[in-house]
Motif scaffolding. Structure first.
Motif: not given
Length: 295
Positions: A31, A37, A39, A52, A54
Protein backbone atom coordinates in the motif's frame (compact mmCIF):
# COMPACT_ATOMS: atom_id res chain seq x y z
CA UNK A 1 4.52 -17.96 30.72
CA UNK A 2 4.44 -16.81 27.11
CA UNK A 3 7.75 -16.05 25.43
CA UNK A 4 7.82 -12.71 23.63
CA UNK A 5 8.32 -13.16 19.90
CA UNK A 6 10.92 -10.95 18.25
CA UNK A 7 9.05 -8.63 15.86
CA UNK A 8 11.42 -9.08 12.90
CA UNK A 9 12.46 -12.00 10.72
CA UNK A 10 15.16 -11.99 8.04
CA UNK A 11 14.65 -13.34 4.54
CA UNK A 12 17.05 -16.24 5.23
CA UNK A 13 15.25 -17.15 8.46
CA UNK A 14 11.86 -17.01 6.78
CA UNK A 15 12.99 -19.17 3.88
CA UNK A 16 14.10 -21.87 6.32
CA UNK A 17 10.83 -21.69 8.23
CA UNK A 18 8.78 -21.99 5.05
CA UNK A 19 10.50 -25.34 4.39
CA UNK A 20 9.71 -26.55 7.90
CA UNK A 21 6.76 -28.42 9.36
CA UNK A 22 4.95 -25.33 10.66
CA UNK A 23 5.38 -22.70 7.99
CA UNK A 24 4.11 -19.23 8.95
CA UNK A 25 1.21 -17.60 7.12
CA UNK A 26 2.37 -14.81 4.80
CA UNK A 27 0.50 -11.53 4.35
CA UNK A 28 1.37 -9.13 1.52
CA UNK A 29 0.38 -5.63 2.68
CA UNK A 30 1.47 -3.49 -0.24
CA UNK A 31 0.00 0.00 0.00
CA UNK A 32 1.20 3.52 -0.74
CA UNK A 33 -0.45 6.86 -0.14
CA UNK A 34 -0.22 7.64 -3.87
CA UNK A 35 -1.14 4.09 -4.96
CA UNK A 36 -3.23 2.46 -2.23
CA UNK A 37 -4.33 -0.59 -4.22
CA UNK A 38 -1.42 -3.02 -4.43
CA UNK A 39 -3.29 -5.93 -6.01
CA UNK A 40 -1.64 -5.60 -9.40
CA UNK A 41 1.82 -5.54 -7.83
CA UNK A 42 0.88 -8.57 -5.75
CA UNK A 43 -0.29 -10.52 -8.81
CA UNK A 44 2.91 -9.62 -10.65
CA UNK A 45 5.10 -11.20 -7.99
CA UNK A 46 4.80 -12.13 -4.31
CA UNK A 47 6.34 -14.48 -1.77
CA UNK A 48 5.09 -18.04 -2.35
CA UNK A 49 1.73 -18.51 -0.70
CA UNK A 50 1.37 -14.89 0.42
CA UNK A 51 -2.20 -13.55 0.63
CA UNK A 52 -2.89 -9.98 -0.40
CA UNK A 53 -4.23 -7.73 2.36
CA UNK A 54 -6.10 -4.53 1.47
CA UNK A 55 -5.02 -1.93 4.01
CA UNK A 56 -7.81 0.56 3.31
CA UNK A 57 -10.67 -1.92 3.60
CA UNK A 58 -9.30 -4.64 5.91
CA UNK A 59 -6.86 -2.88 8.24
CA UNK A 60 -8.97 0.24 8.75
CA UNK A 61 -12.55 1.15 9.54
CA UNK A 62 -14.62 4.09 8.38
CA UNK A 63 -15.89 7.06 10.34
CA UNK A 64 -16.15 10.83 10.57
CA UNK A 65 -13.23 13.09 9.65
CA UNK A 66 -12.37 13.60 13.31
CA UNK A 67 -11.83 9.82 13.60
CA UNK A 68 -8.94 10.09 11.14
CA UNK A 69 -8.34 8.70 7.67
CA UNK A 70 -7.62 5.17 8.88
CA UNK A 71 -9.57 4.51 12.07
CA UNK A 72 -9.28 1.06 13.61
CA UNK A 73 -11.48 -1.70 12.21
CA UNK A 74 -13.95 -3.37 14.53
CA UNK A 75 -12.81 -6.64 16.08
CA UNK A 76 -15.47 -8.68 14.25
CA UNK A 77 -14.50 -7.13 10.91
CA UNK A 78 -10.78 -7.68 11.48
CA UNK A 79 -11.40 -11.27 12.56
CA UNK A 80 -13.45 -11.94 9.43
CA UNK A 81 -10.63 -10.55 7.30
CA UNK A 82 -8.00 -12.57 9.18
CA UNK A 83 -10.00 -15.75 8.61
CA UNK A 84 -10.22 -14.89 4.91
CA UNK A 85 -6.42 -14.62 4.92
CA UNK A 86 -6.37 -18.20 6.18
CA UNK A 87 -5.20 -17.45 9.71
CA UNK A 88 -5.94 -20.19 12.21
CA UNK A 89 -5.63 -20.43 15.98
CA UNK A 90 -1.99 -20.60 16.96
CA UNK A 91 -0.63 -19.79 13.50
CA UNK A 92 2.59 -17.86 13.16
CA UNK A 93 2.24 -14.87 10.82
CA UNK A 94 4.78 -12.90 8.79
CA UNK A 95 3.78 -9.62 7.13
CA UNK A 96 5.69 -7.74 4.45
CA UNK A 97 5.46 -5.05 1.79
CA UNK A 98 7.72 -3.32 -0.73
CA UNK A 99 8.09 -0.12 1.29
CA UNK A 100 10.49 -0.98 4.10
CA UNK A 101 7.64 -2.21 6.28
CA UNK A 102 5.90 1.18 6.39
CA UNK A 103 2.54 -0.32 5.45
CA UNK A 104 2.98 -3.92 6.63
CA UNK A 105 3.67 -2.72 10.17
CA UNK A 106 -0.01 -1.75 10.38
CA UNK A 107 -0.91 -5.46 10.11
CA UNK A 108 1.81 -6.38 12.60
CA UNK A 109 0.49 -3.90 15.15
CA UNK A 110 -3.20 -4.69 14.65
CA UNK A 111 -2.71 -8.43 15.02
CA UNK A 112 -0.53 -7.97 18.08
CA UNK A 113 -3.02 -5.73 19.88
CA UNK A 114 -5.74 -8.21 18.92
CA UNK A 115 -3.99 -11.01 20.79
CA UNK A 116 -2.12 -12.90 18.06
CA UNK A 117 1.05 -14.10 19.77
CA UNK A 118 3.41 -14.82 16.88
CA UNK A 119 3.47 -11.96 14.36
CA UNK A 120 6.66 -10.76 12.68
CA UNK A 121 7.60 -8.36 9.93
CA UNK A 122 9.97 -9.39 7.15
CA UNK A 123 12.92 -7.05 7.66
CA UNK A 124 13.64 -5.34 4.35
CA UNK A 125 10.43 -6.66 2.80
CA UNK A 126 10.15 -7.92 -0.74
CA UNK A 127 13.45 -6.26 -1.71
CA UNK A 128 15.35 -8.28 0.89
CA UNK A 129 13.69 -11.48 -0.34
CA UNK A 130 14.61 -10.75 -3.95
CA UNK A 131 18.15 -9.68 -3.03
CA UNK A 132 18.64 -13.03 -1.34
CA UNK A 133 17.77 -14.69 -4.66
CA UNK A 134 14.63 -16.30 -3.28
CA UNK A 135 11.67 -17.18 -5.52
CA UNK A 136 8.44 -15.28 -6.03
CA UNK A 137 5.23 -16.48 -7.60
CA UNK A 138 2.55 -14.76 -9.65
CA UNK A 139 -1.23 -14.70 -9.60
CA UNK A 140 -3.86 -14.78 -6.89
CA UNK A 141 -3.68 -16.75 -3.65
CA UNK A 142 -6.98 -17.93 -2.15
CA UNK A 143 -6.36 -19.84 1.08
CA UNK A 144 -8.69 -22.15 2.96
CA UNK A 145 -10.50 -19.91 5.49
CA UNK A 146 -9.04 -19.99 8.98
CA UNK A 147 -10.56 -20.07 12.44
CA UNK A 148 -8.47 -17.49 14.29
CA UNK A 149 -10.17 -15.79 17.24
CA UNK A 150 -9.17 -12.19 17.89
CA UNK A 151 -9.46 -10.24 21.12
CA UNK A 152 -10.94 -6.73 21.33
CA UNK A 153 -8.25 -4.23 20.36
CA UNK A 154 -6.69 -2.92 23.54
CA UNK A 155 -3.56 -3.26 25.63
CA UNK A 156 -2.39 -6.15 23.48
CA UNK A 157 0.92 -7.99 23.66
CA UNK A 158 4.37 -6.57 24.40
CA UNK A 159 2.77 -3.65 26.24
CA UNK A 160 1.52 -2.14 22.99
CA UNK A 161 -1.44 0.08 23.73
CA UNK A 162 -3.91 2.49 22.15
CA UNK A 163 -4.61 6.13 22.96
CA UNK A 164 -7.43 8.32 21.70
CA UNK A 165 -7.30 11.92 20.57
CA UNK A 166 -8.09 13.38 24.00
CA UNK A 167 -5.35 11.31 25.63
CA UNK A 168 -2.89 12.23 22.88
CA UNK A 169 -3.41 15.94 23.46
CA UNK A 170 -2.60 15.51 27.15
CA UNK A 171 0.23 13.03 26.63
CA UNK A 172 3.13 15.55 26.54
CA UNK A 173 2.27 16.54 30.11
CA UNK A 174 3.50 13.20 31.45
CA UNK A 175 5.32 11.41 28.63
CA UNK A 176 6.68 11.61 25.10
CA UNK A 177 4.32 12.08 22.15
CA UNK A 178 6.30 11.10 19.06
CA UNK A 179 5.36 12.52 15.64
CA UNK A 180 6.70 10.07 13.06
CA UNK A 181 5.88 12.11 9.93
CA UNK A 182 8.51 13.77 7.76
CA UNK A 183 10.12 16.79 9.40
CA UNK A 184 8.65 19.25 6.90
CA UNK A 185 5.14 18.12 7.74
CA UNK A 186 5.88 18.31 11.46
CA UNK A 187 7.13 21.90 11.06
CA UNK A 188 4.08 22.80 8.98
CA UNK A 189 6.10 23.74 5.91
CA UNK A 190 3.86 21.52 3.79
CA UNK A 191 0.71 19.47 4.29
CA UNK A 192 -0.23 17.40 1.24
CA UNK A 193 -3.13 15.45 2.73
CA UNK A 194 -4.70 16.76 5.94
CA UNK A 195 -6.77 19.91 6.64
CA UNK A 196 -4.14 21.88 8.59
CA UNK A 197 -0.34 21.94 8.71
CA UNK A 198 1.77 21.59 11.83
CA UNK A 199 1.87 19.26 14.82
CA UNK A 200 0.33 18.59 18.21
CA UNK A 201 1.75 21.05 20.77
CA UNK A 202 4.47 19.37 22.80
CA UNK A 203 5.11 16.55 20.32
CA UNK A 204 8.63 15.41 19.43
CA UNK A 205 9.70 14.93 15.81
CA UNK A 206 11.29 11.56 14.97
CA UNK A 207 10.61 10.79 11.28
CA UNK A 208 9.94 7.10 10.73
CA UNK A 209 12.08 6.80 7.60
CA UNK A 210 15.19 7.43 9.71
CA UNK A 211 14.66 4.13 11.52
CA UNK A 212 15.78 2.24 8.40
CA UNK A 213 19.23 1.81 6.96
CA UNK A 214 20.14 2.29 3.28
CA UNK A 215 19.12 -1.29 2.52
CA UNK A 216 15.61 -0.77 3.91
CA UNK A 217 16.13 -2.87 7.04
CA UNK A 218 15.74 -1.59 10.60
CA UNK A 219 18.69 -0.06 12.39
CA UNK A 220 20.14 -2.05 15.28
CA UNK A 221 18.24 -1.67 18.59
CA UNK A 222 21.03 0.38 20.17
CA UNK A 223 21.02 2.82 17.25
CA UNK A 224 17.24 3.11 17.40
CA UNK A 225 17.37 3.76 21.14
CA UNK A 226 20.02 6.44 20.66
CA UNK A 227 17.97 8.10 17.94
CA UNK A 228 14.85 8.39 20.09
CA UNK A 229 16.74 9.45 23.20
CA UNK A 230 18.50 12.18 21.20
CA UNK A 231 15.04 13.51 20.27
CA UNK A 232 14.08 13.69 23.94
CA UNK A 233 12.18 10.40 24.32
CA UNK A 234 12.45 8.63 27.67
CA UNK A 235 12.21 5.00 26.54
CA UNK A 236 11.48 3.84 30.08
CA UNK A 237 8.59 6.28 30.44
CA UNK A 238 5.22 6.73 28.79
CA UNK A 239 5.58 6.89 25.00
CA UNK A 240 2.83 7.37 22.42
CA UNK A 241 3.31 7.69 18.68
CA UNK A 242 1.33 9.17 15.79
CA UNK A 243 1.70 9.94 12.09
CA UNK A 244 -0.70 11.20 9.44
CA UNK A 245 -3.39 8.54 9.82
CA UNK A 246 -2.02 5.78 12.05
CA UNK A 247 -0.31 3.69 9.35
CA UNK A 248 3.38 4.58 9.55
CA UNK A 249 2.94 5.19 13.27
CA UNK A 250 2.76 1.39 13.58
CA UNK A 251 6.20 1.24 11.95
CA UNK A 252 7.46 3.68 14.58
CA UNK A 253 5.81 1.57 17.29
CA UNK A 254 7.78 -1.43 16.03
CA UNK A 255 11.00 0.60 16.05
CA UNK A 256 10.28 1.82 19.58
CA UNK A 257 9.62 -1.77 20.65
CA UNK A 258 13.02 -2.77 19.25
CA UNK A 259 14.54 0.17 21.12
CA UNK A 260 13.16 -1.14 24.41
CA UNK A 261 10.06 1.04 24.87
CA UNK A 262 6.46 -0.07 25.38
CA UNK A 263 4.72 2.34 23.00
CA UNK A 264 1.08 3.21 22.64
CA UNK A 265 -0.30 4.18 19.23
CA UNK A 266 -2.76 6.94 18.46
CA UNK A 267 -4.81 5.61 15.51
CA UNK A 268 -6.51 8.90 14.61
CA UNK A 269 -3.17 10.70 14.44
CA UNK A 270 -2.77 14.06 12.71
CA UNK A 271 -5.70 13.45 10.35
CA UNK A 272 -8.03 13.35 13.35
CA UNK A 273 -6.44 16.26 15.21
CA UNK A 274 -6.25 18.61 12.23
CA UNK A 275 -9.89 17.93 11.33
CA UNK A 276 -11.07 19.54 14.56
CA UNK A 277 -10.71 23.33 14.27
CA UNK A 278 -10.97 23.70 18.05
CA UNK A 279 -7.66 21.93 18.63
CA UNK A 280 -4.45 23.99 18.79
CA UNK A 281 -1.72 23.50 16.22
CA UNK A 282 2.01 24.13 16.70
CA UNK A 283 4.32 24.95 13.80
CA UNK A 284 8.06 25.17 13.36
CA UNK A 285 10.79 23.28 15.17
CA UNK A 286 10.36 22.15 18.79
CA UNK A 287 12.71 24.95 19.88
CA UNK A 288 10.35 27.62 18.54
CA UNK A 289 8.71 29.99 21.00
CA UNK A 290 5.67 28.53 22.79
CA UNK A 291 3.41 31.20 21.31
CA UNK A 292 4.09 29.89 17.78
CA UNK A 293 0.66 28.25 17.65
CA UNK A 294 -2.52 28.65 15.65
CA UNK A 295 -5.99 27.79 16.92
Amino acid sequence: METTVHPLVTAAELERELRGPRAPRLLDVRWRLDRPDGRDDHRAGHLPGAVYVDLDSELAGHGAAIDGRHPLPGTADLQASARRWGLGRGDAVVVYDDLGGLSAARAWWLLRVSGVADVRLLDGGLAAWRTAGLPVEQGEVTPVPGDVVLEPIGAGRDGLGVVDTEEAGEWPEHGALVDSRAAERFRGDVEPVDPRAGHVPGALSVPTAGNLGPDGTFLEPAALAARYREAGVDLEGDVAVYCGSGVTAAHAALALTLAGARPALWPGSWSAWSSDPARPVAVGDPSDAPDDRRP
